[in-house]
Design a protein around this motif. Structure first.
Motif, PDB file in Angstrom:
ATOM      1  N   GLY A  39       0.828  -1.201   0.000  1.00 23.73           N
ATOM      2  CA  GLY A  39       0.000   0.000   0.000  1.00 23.73           C
ATOM      3  C   GLY A  39       0.855   1.241   0.000  1.00 23.73           C
ATOM      4  N   THR A  42      -0.798   5.330  -0.897  1.00 22.31           N
ATOM      5  CA  THR A  42      -2.256   5.266  -0.758  1.00 22.31           C
ATOM      6  C   THR A  42      -2.764   6.169   0.357  1.00 22.31           C
ATOM      7  OG1 THR A  42      -1.946   3.336   0.672  1.00 22.31           O
ATOM      8  CG2 THR A  42      -2.450   2.906  -1.639  1.00 22.31           C
ATOM      9  N   GLY A  47      -6.848   5.898   1.100  1.00 20.85           N
ATOM     10  CA  GLY A  47      -7.082   4.476   0.930  1.00 20.85           C
ATOM     11  C   GLY A  47      -6.580   3.672   2.112  1.00 20.85           C
ATOM     12  N   ARG A 249      -9.643   6.919  -3.173  1.00 18.52           N
ATOM     13  CA  ARG A 249     -10.308   5.902  -2.341  1.00 18.52           C
ATOM     14  C   ARG A 249     -11.738   5.657  -2.824  1.00 18.52           C
ATOM     15  NH1 ARG A 249     -10.557   4.532   3.199  1.00 18.52           N
ATOM     16  NH2 ARG A 249     -12.510   3.493   3.663  1.00 18.52           N
ATOM     17  N   SER A 278      -4.467  -0.101  -2.950  1.00 17.78           N
ATOM     18  CA  SER A 278      -5.362  -0.016  -1.795  1.00 17.78           C
ATOM     19  C   SER A 278      -6.191  -1.294  -1.677  1.00 17.78           C
ATOM     20  CB  SER A 278      -6.276   1.209  -1.930  1.00 17.78           C
ATOM     21  OG  SER A 278      -7.052   1.385  -0.768  1.00 17.78           O
TER      22      SER A 278
END
Length: 389
Positions: A39, A42, A47, A249, A278
């Motif tokens: 990730g 993000t 996210g 997101r 994400s």
């Protein structure tokens, strides 16, 4: 008489305070480094991310002053010193980069109405600088915890993390998200953290038994402020605006299939990495709870390819190092670049019995562009920032 070696950051900080200012530490605070398992970038897109705090620390030994002066010793930077007034902390125009993190924390916490008195601080650590392990967030939170202990107040971990993020955004010049600071604040020994970067909910998830956390320092140093980190953030914001959402997101599969193709090609690739990475975080959490190291490794490999091809934040030597480690680990673990990009470290999750094979392969087959060997750190997931007894 032989002096005992200063083997730990705590010892170096305490002795540095005594040596530089002639005073014993009244409070000692520490904050861990962190490594991101999956990730990347993000966090500022609201996210998910999956970091863990690791057993590499920044330690601040502290004593109060009777006035409003803050004096700081950086034990690991050639005994560099800084000095400023609490009321002038926000003016970082003539300060070296390392001191801006300290001034930023003082300025941010003071602006929140918290009492901050003068102090003498000595800083020491064992977090590799510029390696993508969040030495800056570790410093920010260690300073915040020291100020808290000296001045008799406390902040919840999330509030301290947000203070560190603001210090870095405003005073150090890097528009980072809150991933690094949250990781340092909320670390749990033996656990990774599934972090929702919108709600700031943190779910600790135990690492599968027998899993080694290998952090391999490529010796390619990178500086986020001087890199394209801020440009990537601007491109992500452009993608969100083009898709009509608050943050990436919020992009659903159906919205992406309908509208993603209308974005500029570069911006589209940036968004595709964020959206997919994400999603990989949630899949990684589920695989970790099942103890499925094969699936965890697959997700880590895909994340690296996404950073390389869509987000374009890796460099050839990092790609080669990740591939080398992946070849050794095989399909029972994974390796990927970790951190903001353009250098730094590779993170690998592997069975414990693969550690020495990884060490040997890296020592034999990898050199940085300037000819240096990588350094392999076998780490443990650590607890979060706090004040030491």
């Amino acid at each position: 008489m032989t002096t005992a070696p200063e083997t730990t950051p705590r010892e170096r900080a305490a002795r540095g305070l005594l040596r530089a200012f002639g005073i014993e530490a009244q409070r000692v605070a520490r904050a861990p480094a962190r490594v991101n398992l999956i990730g990347e970038h993000t966090d500022y897109n609201e996210g998910f991310a999956m970091p863990c705090a690791i057993d590499r620390d920044t330690v601040v030994a502290a004593a109060p002053r009777a006035d409003d002066i803050v004096e700081v010793l950086a034990c690991d930077l050639g005994e560099s010193r800084g000095r400023f007034r609490v009321g002038d902390a926000a003016d970082v125009s003539n300060s070296p980069q390392w001191l801006r993190y300290v001034q930023g924390m003082v300025a941010v916490l003071k602006a929140q109405g918290l009492p901050i008195g003068g102090a003498q601080l000595a800083i020491a650590g064992n977090v590799p600088q510029g390696a993508g392990l969040s030495s800056s967030a570790s410093l920010e939170l260690a300073v915040g915890q020291a100020l808290s202990a000296l001045n008799g107040w406390q902040l919840p971990p999330a509030a301290m993390a947000l203070a560190g993020q603001r210090a870095e955004n405003v005073y150090a010049g890097c528009r980072c998200g809150v991933l690094d600071q949250m990781s340092c604040a909320f670390g749990v020994a033996g656990h990774a953290l599934l972090l929702d970067c919108r709600s700031l909910d943190v779910q600790p998830i135990a690492l599968p038994a027998g899993t080694a956390v290998l952090v391999i320092d490529s010796k390619i140093q990178r500086g986020l402020v001087d890199s394209e980190y801020n440009l990537r953030r601007q491109q992500c914001e452009a993608a969100a605006a083009g898709l009509g959402v608050k943050a990436l997101r919020d992009v659903s599969d159906s919205l992406w299939s309908r509208c993603g193709g209308a974005l500029d090609g570069v911006v589209r690739r940036r968004a595709r990495h964020i959206i997919s990475d994400s999603q990989r975080c949630e899949l990684m959490a589920a695989a970790m709870q099942r103890g499925d190291l094969r699936e965890m490794g697959r997700l880590m490999r895909e994340s690296h390819w996404s950073m390389r091809d869509d987000f374009e934040i890796t460099v050839p030597a990092i790609d080669a190092l990740a591939a080398l480690v992946q070849d050794v680990v095989g399909d029972v673990g994974g390796a990927r670049m970790t951190g903001g990009g353009f250098g730094g470290c590779v993170i690998a999750l592997a069975p414990q019995d693969a550690v020495e094979d990884v060490r040997a392969a890296v020592a034999t087959s990898y050199r940085s562009p300037d000819g240096r060997k990588a350094e392999v750190h076998v780490c443990a997931a650590s607890g979060g920032a706090g004040v030491l007894a």
